[in-house]
Design an enzyme around this catalytic site. Structure first.
Site, PDB file in Angstrom:
ATOM      1  N   HIS A  28       0.839  -1.208   0.000  1.00 11.84           N
ATOM      2  CA  HIS A  28       0.000   0.000   0.000  1.00 11.84           C
ATOM      3  C   HIS A  28       0.873   1.257   0.000  1.00 11.84           C
ATOM      4  CE1 HIS A  28      -2.984  -2.843   1.972  1.00 11.84           C
ATOM      5  NE2 HIS A  28      -3.687  -2.349   0.984  1.00 11.84           N
ATOM      6  N   GLN A  52     -18.635  -5.698  -1.068  1.00  9.48           N
ATOM      7  CA  GLN A  52     -17.813  -6.567  -1.922  1.00  9.48           C
ATOM      8  C   GLN A  52     -17.515  -7.905  -1.278  1.00  9.48           C
ATOM      9  OE1 GLN A  52     -14.537  -3.494  -1.921  1.00  9.48           O
ATOM     10  NE2 GLN A  52     -13.219  -5.293  -1.959  1.00  9.48           N
ATOM     11  N   GLY A 139      -3.083  -1.449  -7.446  1.00 11.70           N
ATOM     12  CA  GLY A 139      -2.039  -2.453  -7.627  1.00 11.70           C
ATOM     13  C   GLY A 139      -2.462  -3.496  -8.651  1.00 11.70           C
ATOM     14  N   GLN A 145      -9.643  -6.735 -10.834  1.00 15.02           N
ATOM     15  CA  GLN A 145     -10.199  -5.507 -10.247  1.00 15.02           C
ATOM     16  C   GLN A 145      -9.672  -4.272 -10.991  1.00 15.02           C
ATOM     17  OE1 GLN A 145     -10.619  -4.507  -5.879  1.00 15.02           O
ATOM     18  NE2 GLN A 145      -8.640  -3.538  -6.211  1.00 15.02           N
ATOM     19  N   SER A 178      -3.126  -7.995   2.525  1.00 11.15           N
ATOM     20  CA  SER A 178      -3.561  -7.901   3.926  1.00 11.15           C
ATOM     21  C   SER A 178      -3.982  -9.275   4.443  1.00 11.15           C
ATOM     22  CB  SER A 178      -4.735  -6.931   4.046  1.00 11.15           C
ATOM     23  OG  SER A 178      -4.363  -5.692   3.502  1.00 11.15           O
ATOM     24  N   ARG A 179      -4.430 -10.150   3.526  1.00 10.99           N
ATOM     25  CA  ARG A 179      -4.906 -11.478   3.950  1.00 10.99           C
ATOM     26  C   ARG A 179      -3.757 -12.437   4.247  1.00 10.99           C
ATOM     27  NH1 ARG A 179      -9.426 -10.229   0.216  1.00 10.99           N
ATOM     28  NH2 ARG A 179     -11.336 -10.273   1.453  1.00 10.99           N
TER      29      ARG A 179
HETATM   30  O1  PAF Z   1      -8.373  -3.564  -3.392  1.00  8.71           O
HETATM   31  C1  PAF Z   1      -8.994  -3.178  -2.380  1.00  8.71           C
HETATM   32  O2  PAF Z   1      -8.425  -3.014  -1.300  1.00  8.71           O
HETATM   33  C2  PAF Z   1     -10.484  -2.905  -2.479  1.00  8.71           C
HETATM   34  O3  PAF Z   1     -11.106  -3.788  -3.343  1.00  8.71           O
HETATM   35  C3  PAF Z   1     -10.806  -1.438  -2.848  1.00  8.71           C
HETATM   36  C4  PAF Z   1     -10.275  -1.085  -4.223  1.00  8.71           C
HETATM   37  C5  PAF Z   1     -10.222  -0.499  -1.816  1.00  8.71           C
HETATM   38  C6  PAF Z   1     -12.328  -1.229  -2.884  1.00  8.71           C
HETATM   39  O4  PAF Z   1     -12.903  -1.494  -1.645  1.00  8.71           O
END
Ligand code: PAF
Length: 270
Positions: A28, A52, A139, A145, A178-179
């Site tokens: 990040h 989501q 990223g 995404q 993060s996971r």
């Molecule tokens: O990639 C993420 O962390 C999430 O999908 C995002 C883009 C912040 C949307 O909630």
């Protein structure tokens, strides 16, 4: 946030947004640094977006580390943190979703998480219009995404440039996520295998190996190592459409696999 951004814009300063769900790591921070190369001001949003997550997914247990996140962002000299609450983003009566086609409907993550991208697109559209940012950095780790959000921003004339950034990796090759903190020591040791297999597969394809054979063998290697494989596929790098030969390229390899209940995704260009 609108007032702050309006003042920055009035002073002729460009504004970048880094959308996150918090639980920040160095990947990040790399997005923040990239944002700083594109704009004088950088806003990081921290919002664990419920729309989501499917009901059986990890919304409740998703790591929330706000104080630590803010310390990391201060250190990285981000200009602002936008930290809305669920009731502000989705007040009672909220009834709108973005309907996605194209890269959101290609049978990759959308096959396993059917409502996921609708939630991502809806929240990103809100964050973009709320922030009025000039660009947003995403990223490449979440490659589908990235393609979905880029398509949506263009199709809906949101007036924001989507800036991609290559995946930030641990020294052993595991894509930062993060996971990853869900992984046991044993599974953490196994996890970099995904990237290794993808690198080897990409090298084979660059050497003109047979696409079907090489992909099938790579899938077998991941399964034999103990992963539950959702998919490992070669796709067109822009549209994410299925490809049958290297000539259908440029090609991106995408993988999603579970180990000990943690779902990992990764991808690599050929
Ligand atoms: O990639 C993420 O962390 C999430 O999908 C995002 C883009 C912040 C949307 O909630």
């Amino acid at each position: 946030m609108r007032a702050k951004v309006a003042a920055w814009h009035a002073a002729g300063e460009k504004v970048a947004l880094v959308p996150t769900m918090g639980a920040l790591h160095q990947g990040h921070i790399a997005l923040v640094k990239e944002a700083q190369r594109h704009a004088r001001r950088v806003i990081t949003s921290i919002f664990v977006n419920p729309t989501q997550f499917a009901p059986h997914e990890d919304f409740k247990k998703y790591p929330r580390t706000f104080d630590q996140d803010c310390a990391m962002l201060a250190e990285a000299q981000a200009d602002a943190v936008f930290f809305p609450q669920v009731e502000q983003m989705y007040p009672p009566g909220f009834a709108t979703r973005i309907l996605l086609l194209g890269p959101a409907a290609v049978g990759l993550d959308d096959r396993f998480r059917p409502t996921h991208f609708e939630g991502v697109a809806t929240v990103c559209c809100k964050l973009f219009t709320q922030s009025q940012a000039d660009c947003a950095v995403f990223g490449e780790k979440d490659y589908q995404q990235l393609k979905v959000v880029t398509r949506m921003a263009a199709d809906l004339d949101l007036g924001i440039e989507i800036v991609p950034l290559p995946t930030f990796r641990e020294p052993d090759g595991l894509a930062m996520s993060s996971r990853n903190r869900y992984l046991s020591a044993e599974h953490r040791a196994l996890a970099p295998l995904l990237h290794k297999v993808m690198q080897e597969l990409a090298a084979r394809l660059r050497n003109r190996d047979d696409l079907f054979k090489a992909v099938t063998e790579a899938q077998g290697e991941i399964i034999s190592a103990g992963f539950e494989l959702d998919y490992l596929e070669a796709r067109h790098a822009d549209t994410l459409a299925a490809v049958t030969s290297l000539a259908d390229g440029p090609i991106r390899l995408l993988v999603a696999a579970r180990i000990g209940g943690t779902r990992l995704i990764d991808n690599i260009g050929v």
